[in-house]
Each structure stands twice: as structure tokens, then as C-alpha cells.
Design a protein around this motif. Structure first.
Motif, PDB file in Angstrom:
ATOM      1  N   GLU A  63      -4.053 -13.000  -3.383  1.00 59.54           N
ATOM      2  CA  GLU A  63      -5.250 -13.840  -3.321  1.00 59.54           C
ATOM      3  C   GLU A  63      -6.273 -13.237  -2.373  1.00 59.54           C
ATOM      4  OE1 GLU A  63      -3.582 -17.866  -2.490  1.00 59.54           O
ATOM      5  OE2 GLU A  63      -4.762 -18.405  -4.241  1.00 59.54           O
ATOM      6  N   ASN A  64      -5.781 -12.682  -1.261  1.00 53.80           N
ATOM      7  CA  ASN A  64      -6.641 -12.020  -0.286  1.00 53.80           C
ATOM      8  C   ASN A  64      -6.012 -10.673   0.038  1.00 53.80           C
ATOM      9  OD1 ASN A  64      -8.140 -11.101   1.866  1.00 53.80           O
ATOM     10  ND2 ASN A  64      -8.168 -13.066   2.954  1.00 53.80           N
ATOM     11  N   SER A  65      -6.558  -9.603  -0.552  1.00 52.64           N
ATOM     12  CA  SER A  65      -5.941  -8.284  -0.386  1.00 52.64           C
ATOM     13  C   SER A  65      -6.015  -7.776   1.059  1.00 52.64           C
ATOM     14  CB  SER A  65      -6.600  -7.268  -1.333  1.00 52.64           C
ATOM     15  OG  SER A  65      -8.000  -7.175  -1.079  1.00 52.64           O
ATOM     16  N   ARG A  66      -6.912  -8.378   1.866  1.00 48.02           N
ATOM     17  CA  ARG A  66      -7.001  -7.971   3.268  1.00 48.02           C
ATOM     18  C   ARG A  66      -5.930  -8.650   4.119  1.00 48.02           C
ATOM     19  NH1 ARG A  66     -13.490  -7.652   4.743  1.00 48.02           N
ATOM     20  NH2 ARG A  66     -14.023  -6.047   3.190  1.00 48.02           N
ATOM     21  N   ARG A  67      -5.419  -9.780   3.635  1.00 48.40           N
ATOM     22  CA  ARG A  67      -4.305 -10.474   4.310  1.00 48.40           C
ATOM     23  C   ARG A  67      -3.198 -10.686   3.278  1.00 48.40           C
ATOM     24  NH1 ARG A  67      -6.353 -15.501   7.689  1.00 48.40           N
ATOM     25  NH2 ARG A  67      -4.217 -15.289   8.450  1.00 48.40           N
ATOM     26  N   SER A  78      -1.437  15.518   2.834  1.00 53.91           N
ATOM     27  CA  SER A  78      -2.846  15.164   2.632  1.00 53.91           C
ATOM     28  C   SER A  78      -3.064  14.218   1.448  1.00 53.91           C
ATOM     29  CB  SER A  78      -3.680  16.433   2.417  1.00 53.91           C
ATOM     30  OG  SER A  78      -3.198  17.135   1.272  1.00 53.91           O
ATOM     31  N   ASP A  79      -1.977  13.906   0.739  1.00 57.08           N
ATOM     32  CA  ASP A  79      -2.107  13.111  -0.489  1.00 57.08           C
ATOM     33  C   ASP A  79      -2.199  11.618  -0.152  1.00 57.08           C
ATOM     34  OD1 ASP A  79      -0.522  13.546  -3.718  1.00 57.08           O
ATOM     35  OD2 ASP A  79      -1.906  11.993  -3.053  1.00 57.08           O
ATOM     36  N   ASN A  80      -3.288  10.943  -0.595  1.00 59.52           N
ATOM     37  CA  ASN A  80      -3.436   9.505  -0.347  1.00 59.52           C
ATOM     38  C   ASN A  80      -3.237   8.679  -1.619  1.00 59.52           C
ATOM     39  OD1 ASN A  80      -5.739  10.098  -1.745  1.00 59.52           O
ATOM     40  ND2 ASN A  80      -7.148   9.037  -0.344  1.00 59.52           N
ATOM     41  N   THR A  81      -2.556   9.277  -2.607  1.00 62.09           N
ATOM     42  CA  THR A  81      -2.347   8.613  -3.906  1.00 62.09           C
ATOM     43  C   THR A  81      -1.634   7.269  -3.742  1.00 62.09           C
ATOM     44  OG1 THR A  81      -2.178  10.754  -4.988  1.00 62.09           O
ATOM     45  CG2 THR A  81      -1.312   8.880  -6.197  1.00 62.09           C
ATOM     46  N   VAL A  82      -0.576   7.225  -2.928  1.00 62.46           N
ATOM     47  CA  VAL A  82       0.194   5.995  -2.761  1.00 62.46           C
ATOM     48  C   VAL A  82      -0.681   4.896  -2.173  1.00 62.46           C
ATOM     49  CG1 VAL A  82       2.102   4.907  -1.518  1.00 62.46           C
ATOM     50  CG2 VAL A  82       2.417   7.154  -2.573  1.00 62.46           C
ATOM     51  N   MET A  83      -1.481   5.228  -1.161  1.00 62.30           N
ATOM     52  CA  MET A  83      -2.338   4.228  -0.537  1.00 62.30           C
ATOM     53  C   MET A  83      -3.337   3.643  -1.531  1.00 62.30           C
ATOM     54  SD  MET A  83      -3.021   6.179   3.093  1.00 62.30           S
ATOM     55  CE  MET A  83      -4.121   4.927   3.710  1.00 62.30           C
ATOM     56  N   VAL A  84      -3.879   4.504  -2.386  1.00 63.72           N
ATOM     57  CA  VAL A  84      -4.828   4.045  -3.409  1.00 63.72           C
ATOM     58  C   VAL A  84      -4.132   3.084  -4.376  1.00 63.72           C
ATOM     59  CG1 VAL A  84      -6.249   4.745  -5.380  1.00 63.72           C
ATOM     60  CG2 VAL A  84      -6.292   6.086  -3.261  1.00 63.72           C
ATOM     61  N   HIS A  85      -2.916   3.425  -4.792  1.00 65.21           N
ATOM     62  CA  HIS A  85      -2.170   2.575  -5.719  1.00 65.21           C
ATOM     63  C   HIS A  85      -1.793   1.235  -5.067  1.00 65.21           C
ATOM     64  CE1 HIS A  85      -1.900   6.073  -8.333  1.00 65.21           C
ATOM     65  NE2 HIS A  85      -1.348   5.320  -9.268  1.00 65.21           N
ATOM     66  N   ILE A  86      -1.397   1.268  -3.798  1.00 67.12           N
ATOM     67  CA  ILE A  86      -1.062   0.029  -3.092  1.00 67.12           C
ATOM     68  C   ILE A  86      -2.283  -0.889  -3.036  1.00 67.12           C
ATOM     69  CG2 ILE A  86      -0.489  -0.965  -0.836  1.00 67.12           C
ATOM     70  CD1 ILE A  86       1.981   0.212  -2.004  1.00 67.12           C
ATOM     71  N   ARG A  87      -3.450  -0.292  -2.753  1.00 58.65           N
ATOM     72  CA  ARG A  87      -4.680  -1.079  -2.685  1.00 58.65           C
ATOM     73  C   ARG A  87      -4.971  -1.752  -4.033  1.00 58.65           C
ATOM     74  NH1 ARG A  87      -8.325   2.631  -1.738  1.00 58.65           N
ATOM     75  NH2 ARG A  87      -9.368   2.557  -3.755  1.00 58.65           N
ATOM     76  N   LYS A  88      -4.788  -1.005  -5.120  1.00 63.20           N
ATOM     77  CA  LYS A  88      -5.050  -1.553  -6.458  1.00 63.20           C
ATOM     78  C   LYS A  88      -4.058  -2.672  -6.809  1.00 63.20           C
ATOM     79  CE  LYS A  88      -7.301   2.535  -8.442  1.00 63.20           C
ATOM     80  NZ  LYS A  88      -7.194   3.637  -9.424  1.00 63.20           N
TER      81      LYS A  88
END
Length: 231
Positions: free
Chosen positions: A211-215, A194-204
């Protein structure tokens, strides 16, 4: 496809252009300068692999330029001179030149000497130990020893966890790491589903280096598997 970049420095326009034609015919990229001062400016702005340097020039002659260049650079330098006395050859070589050719010269002989000097220079540089603490991926530079990250030459501030994630992925280019693997390697703890810590860190991280975090250009998502940094 262009090969190495060669800087041709001579105050005579005809000689600069003649040498340029022969070198370009061999596939080399050529930059021209008409005196030593111009040559030093070119060196600040371009990666040069070899210099053809005339001795007699206004403003800053070849001997002075050679001495200045050798304070920081080690690429081969071939000196050109209208003088053929041994003392001139000795002076040119003792100021840091690698070879010497007198005017008038056969352009094909000059090209042969260029090739010889480049082979030696490239071989020596290939045999130098690679700095294992620096990871470069396009415009992203990661210094593992100093924990510094730069994108397009600008400093990027990452938290220790963010840096460790980026280092893990960048040090293993092409390898896909699952969220679980990343968590266990970086946090050194057992991963909880249930831990989403890695996803949050990747997003940051993406917000800071992309330049474009969505691509994203650097950290790619492999859907259903995890993340990777491509070669």
C-alpha cells in the motif's frame, strides 16, 4: 479472547438469546439467524466453525438448510427439535447433522455437545495435509503452482523474475537474503558488485504489492544486510 464462531439458527428469539448467553460465557463468538435463508447468507459472509440449527422454522426449515449447507460445508451441525421421536432424530442425522438435541434442553448439555463436536472437527482439520503451494502473509496470497499473487483479494501481475524473488523471500520467512544471494538464487549467475538489478526488481515488487512502498509491510529492508519477509 474469542474462540470459534458459532451460528445459532432458531425462529424463537428467546432460545437464540439463551443459547447466545451460554456460548458467549464460554468465550465463543456467536452469530444469530432466525431461519434457514438467513443462515445461508451468514455462511457466505463469515467463517463459521459450528452450527446449531432448529428443525421447525419458517421460509426454510432446518432439514432443508442442512442439506444445502452440506453441499459445500463440513463444519459440525447440531440439530434442535421439539420432537423426540426416533424417526425425527434419524431424519436429522441422515441429512448431514452431526448431533441432535430435543427441546426443552439443558443449556449446559448443549454447550458440552458443542465443545465435543468442535474438538473432533478441529482435530480432523489439523490432521489434513497443508497445501504447500499456497503462501499466505496477512492479505498477501502467493500460489506457487499457478504463479498467481493476490493482495486484498485482487490479482497482482508480476514478471517471472519478480515472482521468483517474492517466492524466495516468502518461502523463507524471517531469513535475510543479501542482494548477492537473491541474484544468484533467482538469476543463477555470478553476482557483480556494481549490479543494481535486484534493487530495481524489489522496488517494482513493492510498488505492486505494498500500500505504501516507502513503508513496506511485506518485504522489509535490513540495512547493510539485505531483504526479508517477516512471519
Amino acid at each position: 479472547m474469542e474462540r470459534e464462531t458459532i451460528l445459532v439458527v432458531d425462529d424463537e428469539k428467546e432460545i437464540r438469546e439463551l443459547v447466545e448467553i451460554y456460548l458467549k460465557n464460554e468465550g465463543y463468538k456467536v452469530i444469530l439467524a432466525k431461519n434457514g435463508e438467513e443462515a445461508l447468507k451468514v455462511l457466505q459472509q463469515n467463517e463459521i466453525h459450528l452450527i446449531i440449527l432448529d428443525v421447525m422454522m419458517p421460509k426454510m426449515d432446518g432439514t432443508q438448510a442442512c442439506i444445502k449447507i452440506r453441499e459445500e460445508k463440513n463444519m459440525p451441525i447440531i440439530m434442535l427439535s421439539a420432537k423426540s421421536e426416533d424417526i425425527d432424530k434419524i431424519m436429522g442425522l441422515t441429512t448431514g447433522a452431526d448431533d441432535y438435541i430435543t427441546k426443552p434442553f439443558n443449556p449446559l448439555e448443549l454447550v458440552a455437545r458443542v465443545k465435543s463436536q468442535l474438538r473432533r472437527y478441529i482435530k480432523l482439520n489439523i490432521n489434513k495435509p497443508v497445501n504447500q503451494s499456497i503462501i499466505e502473509i496477512d492479505d498477501l496470497v502467493i500460489n506457487i503452482d499457478t504463479h498467481e499473487v493476490k493482495v486484498y483479494g485482487k490479482d497482482v501481475r508480476l514478471t517471472p523474475r519478480e515472482f521468483d524473488i517474492l517466492k524466495l523471500l516468502a518461502s523463507n520467512k524471517g531469513i535475510v537474503f543479501s542482494i548477492e544471494k537473491i541474484y544468484e538464487r533467482v538469476w543463477k549467475e555470478t553476482f557483480l558488485d556494481s549490479d543494481n538489478t535486484v534493487m530495481v526488481h524489489i522496488r517494482k515488487i513493492r510498488e505492486k504489492i505494498e500500500e505504501n512502498s516507502r513503508r513496506p509491510q511485506y518485504i522489509k529492508t535490513v540495512w547493510g544486510v539485505g531483504y526479508k519477509v517477516e512471519n
